[in-house]
Design a protein around this motif. Structure first.
Motif, PDB file in Angstrom:
ATOM      1  N   GLN A  94      28.478  -8.264   2.294  1.00  9.60           N
ATOM      2  CA  GLN A  94      28.011  -7.158   3.108  1.00  9.60           C
ATOM      3  C   GLN A  94      29.207  -6.366   3.626  1.00  9.60           C
ATOM      4  OE1 GLN A  94      25.991  -8.189   6.734  1.00  9.60           O
ATOM      5  NE2 GLN A  94      24.651  -6.416   6.558  1.00  9.60           N
ATOM      6  N   SER A  95      29.151  -5.061   3.496  1.00  8.96           N
ATOM      7  CA  SER A  95      30.229  -4.218   4.001  1.00  8.96           C
ATOM      8  C   SER A  95      29.810  -3.621   5.342  1.00  8.96           C
ATOM      9  CB  SER A  95      30.552  -3.104   3.002  1.00  8.96           C
ATOM     10  OG  SER A  95      29.484  -2.186   2.939  1.00  8.96           O
ATOM     11  N   ALA A  96      30.736  -2.926   5.989  1.00  6.93           N
ATOM     12  CA  ALA A  96      30.426  -2.316   7.279  1.00  6.93           C
ATOM     13  C   ALA A  96      29.394  -1.209   7.129  1.00  6.93           C
ATOM     14  CB  ALA A  96      31.698  -1.772   7.912  1.00  6.93           C
ATOM     15  N   ASP A  97      29.348  -0.553   5.979  1.00  2.78           N
ATOM     16  CA  ASP A  97      28.377   0.513   5.776  1.00  2.78           C
ATOM     17  C   ASP A  97      26.965  -0.010   5.567  1.00  2.78           C
ATOM     18  OD1 ASP A  97      30.333   2.383   6.013  1.00  2.78           O
ATOM     19  OD2 ASP A  97      30.569   2.737   3.880  1.00  2.78           O
ATOM     20  N   ASP A  98      26.814  -1.292   5.312  1.00  3.74           N
ATOM     21  CA  ASP A  98      25.493  -1.866   5.109  1.00  3.74           C
ATOM     22  C   ASP A  98      24.750  -2.106   6.419  1.00  3.74           C
ATOM     23  OD1 ASP A  98      25.882  -1.914   2.389  1.00  3.74           O
ATOM     24  OD2 ASP A  98      26.544  -3.998   2.348  1.00  3.74           O
ATOM     25  N   THR A  99      25.411  -1.912   7.534  1.00  3.64           N
ATOM     26  CA  THR A  99      24.799  -2.159   8.826  1.00  3.64           C
ATOM     27  C   THR A  99      24.619  -0.844   9.570  1.00  3.64           C
ATOM     28  OG1 THR A  99      26.920  -2.449   9.927  1.00  3.64           O
ATOM     29  CG2 THR A  99      25.920  -4.421   8.966  1.00  3.64           C
ATOM     30  N   ASP A 100      23.757  -0.835  10.573  1.00  4.54           N
ATOM     31  CA  ASP A 100      23.581   0.363  11.390  1.00  4.54           C
ATOM     32  C   ASP A 100      24.854   0.707  12.145  1.00  4.54           C
ATOM     33  OD1 ASP A 100      21.009   0.642  10.558  1.00  4.54           O
ATOM     34  OD2 ASP A 100      20.136  -0.397  12.262  1.00  4.54           O
ATOM     35  N   ARG A 101      25.589  -0.302  12.557  1.00  3.80           N
ATOM     36  CA  ARG A 101      26.821  -0.071  13.305  1.00  3.80           C
ATOM     37  C   ARG A 101      27.859   0.628  12.426  1.00  3.80           C
ATOM     38  NH1 ARG A 101      29.371  -2.034  18.164  1.00  3.80           N
ATOM     39  NH2 ARG A 101      27.256  -2.368  18.780  1.00  3.80           N
ATOM     40  N   GLY A 102      27.859   0.364  11.145  1.00  2.00           N
ATOM     41  CA  GLY A 102      28.794   1.008  10.242  1.00  2.00           C
ATOM     42  C   GLY A 102      28.526   2.493  10.083  1.00  2.00           C
ATOM     43  N   TRP A 103      27.308   2.919  10.351  1.00  2.00           N
ATOM     44  CA  TRP A 103      26.945   4.331  10.263  1.00  2.00           C
ATOM     45  C   TRP A 103      27.032   5.008  11.619  1.00  2.00           C
ATOM     46  CZ3 TRP A 103      26.205   7.232   6.022  1.00  2.00           C
ATOM     47  CH2 TRP A 103      26.109   6.559   4.819  1.00  2.00           C
TER      48      TRP A 103
ATOM     49  N   GLU B 268      25.561   3.998  14.491  1.00  8.94           N
ATOM     50  CA  GLU B 268      24.395   3.832  15.347  1.00  8.94           C
ATOM     51  C   GLU B 268      24.791   3.073  16.607  1.00  8.94           C
ATOM     52  OE1 GLU B 268      21.129   4.842  15.008  1.00  8.94           O
ATOM     53  OE2 GLU B 268      21.812   6.019  13.287  1.00  8.94           O
TER      54      GLU B 268
END
Length: 69
Positions: free
Chosen positions: A34-43, A45
């Motif tokens: 899982q990368s940071a972009d796979d989470t809401d926090r990575g976007w 949010e």
């Protein structure tokens, strides 16, 4: 002239430094992680706030486009 041998910058008395070890090659599938972009926090949010309507109003005012003033 002197018959003494000329020594270079690395004398036999100096211990040689070992180069740092290279990282090993990893042949795993990078898409399994899982990368940071796979989470809401990575976007970007924000975490869910439980502040009620005041927190909702503050978020609405922060995210409102400038042409909606």
């Amino acid at each position: 002239m002197s018959s003494a041998p000329i020594t270079g910058p690395r004398d036999a008395e100096e211990p040689r430094q070992q180069p740092p070890p290279r990282p090993g090659l990893i042949f795993d599938d990078p898409l399994d992680q899982q990368s940071a972009d796979d989470t809401d926090r990575g976007w970007g949010e924000r975490p869910a706030a439980s502040g009620g309507s005041a927190a909702d109003l503050a978020r609405f005012l922060d995210e409102k486009p400038p042409h909606h003033l």
